[in-house]
Design a protein around this motif. Structure first.
Motif, PDB file in Angstrom:
ATOM      1  N   VAL A  57      36.358  78.276  89.034  1.00  0.00           N
ATOM      2  CA  VAL A  57      36.748  79.422  89.865  1.00  0.00           C
ATOM      3  C   VAL A  57      37.550  80.405  89.021  1.00  0.00           C
ATOM      4  O   VAL A  57      37.278  81.615  89.036  1.00  0.00           O
ATOM      5  CB  VAL A  57      37.547  78.970  91.109  1.00  0.00           C
ATOM      6  N   GLN A  58      38.505  79.912  88.268  1.00  0.00           N
ATOM      7  CA  GLN A  58      39.297  80.775  87.389  1.00  0.00           C
ATOM      8  C   GLN A  58      38.409  81.413  86.315  1.00  0.00           C
ATOM      9  O   GLN A  58      38.552  82.594  85.996  1.00  0.00           O
ATOM     10  CB  GLN A  58      40.433  79.976  86.743  1.00  0.00           C
ATOM     11  N   ALA A  59      37.486  80.647  85.772  1.00  0.00           N
ATOM     12  CA  ALA A  59      36.577  81.184  84.754  1.00  0.00           C
ATOM     13  C   ALA A  59      35.684  82.279  85.338  1.00  0.00           C
ATOM     14  O   ALA A  59      35.406  83.285  84.677  1.00  0.00           O
ATOM     15  CB  ALA A  59      35.729  80.060  84.161  1.00  0.00           C
ATOM     16  N   ALA A  60      35.240  82.112  86.577  1.00  0.00           N
ATOM     17  CA  ALA A  60      34.409  83.124  87.229  1.00  0.00           C
ATOM     18  C   ALA A  60      35.207  84.406  87.469  1.00  0.00           C
ATOM     19  O   ALA A  60      34.695  85.512  87.286  1.00  0.00           O
ATOM     20  CB  ALA A  60      33.855  82.587  88.545  1.00  0.00           C
ATOM     21  N   ARG A  61      36.458  84.267  87.882  1.00  0.00           N
ATOM     22  CA  ARG A  61      37.326  85.450  88.059  1.00  0.00           C
ATOM     23  C   ARG A  61      37.521  86.175  86.727  1.00  0.00           C
ATOM     24  O   ARG A  61      37.471  87.405  86.665  1.00  0.00           O
ATOM     25  CB  ARG A  61      38.682  85.041  88.620  1.00  0.00           C
ATOM     26  N   ARG A  62      37.758  85.410  85.673  1.00  0.00           N
ATOM     27  CA  ARG A  62      37.975  86.008  84.351  1.00  0.00           C
ATOM     28  C   ARG A  62      36.710  86.748  83.884  1.00  0.00           C
ATOM     29  O   ARG A  62      36.775  87.875  83.400  1.00  0.00           O
ATOM     30  CB  ARG A  62      38.392  84.927  83.356  1.00  0.00           C
ATOM     31  N   PHE A  63      35.556  86.110  84.057  1.00  0.00           N
ATOM     32  CA  PHE A  63      34.281  86.740  83.700  1.00  0.00           C
ATOM     33  C   PHE A  63      34.078  88.033  84.500  1.00  0.00           C
ATOM     34  O   PHE A  63      33.669  89.057  83.960  1.00  0.00           O
ATOM     35  CB  PHE A  63      33.140  85.753  83.962  1.00  0.00           C
ATOM     36  N   THR A  64      34.392  87.996  85.790  1.00  0.00           N
ATOM     37  CA  THR A  64      34.247  89.183  86.636  1.00  0.00           C
ATOM     38  C   THR A  64      35.218  90.275  86.209  1.00  0.00           C
ATOM     39  O   THR A  64      34.834  91.448  86.114  1.00  0.00           O
ATOM     40  CB  THR A  64      34.465  88.813  88.117  1.00  0.00           C
TER      41      THR A  64
END
Length: 141
Positions: free
Chosen positions: A22-29
């Motif tokens: 979830v944190q990685a997806a936020r960072r990617f976004t």
């Protein structure tokens, strides 16, 4: 000469079935929004929150062990689309705020409230939950 690097208008990444995704997806976004020049828009925080909710839902309810979810972001200068694909069964539903007996499900209530539109699309295996945001191209100002 313009030295700004433009990201493609379609970006995707796969995430494992683990909490830190979830944190990685936020960072990617966030990195994608920065690359598209949309970080300072009034919708950037809404997009990040909806990505968190959709990826969380996919990881909790839609991604079987050993599988991945797919986050797809697209931007055409007017509409930013977010899609989260998983291979699990079932159809996500919004839990109304007065439904005190329901566990979870309020993430989709947030997605419905923050995005301009959202929905669920069947795939051959699983589903794609999507939402869209109208965002005027900040570079056109």
């Amino acid at each position: 000469m313009n030295d700004t690097i433009q990201l493609p208008t379609l970006r995707e990444r796969f995430f494992r079935r683990e909490r830190r995704s979830v944190q990685a997806a936020r960072r990617f976004t966030a990195e994608t929004l920065t690359g598209w020049g949309l970080t300072g828009t009034d919708r950037a925080d809404d997009v990040l929150l909806c990505v968190s909710e959709l990826v969380t839902n996919a990881l909790l309810h839609g991604v079987p062990p050993g599988r991945h979810s797919r986050l797809l972001l697209r931007y055409d200068g007017r509409v930013l689309g977010v899609e989260v694909h998983d291979s699990g069964p079932g159809e996500p539903r919004v839990v109304e705020s007065g439904d005190t007996g329901a566990e979870g499900g309020r993430g989709l209530l947030l997605v419905a409230a923050l995005s301009d539109q959202w929905g669920v699309r069947d795939r051959e295996l699983g589903k794609a939950v999507w939402c869209e945001f109208e965002i005027r191209d900040a570079r056109a100002s």
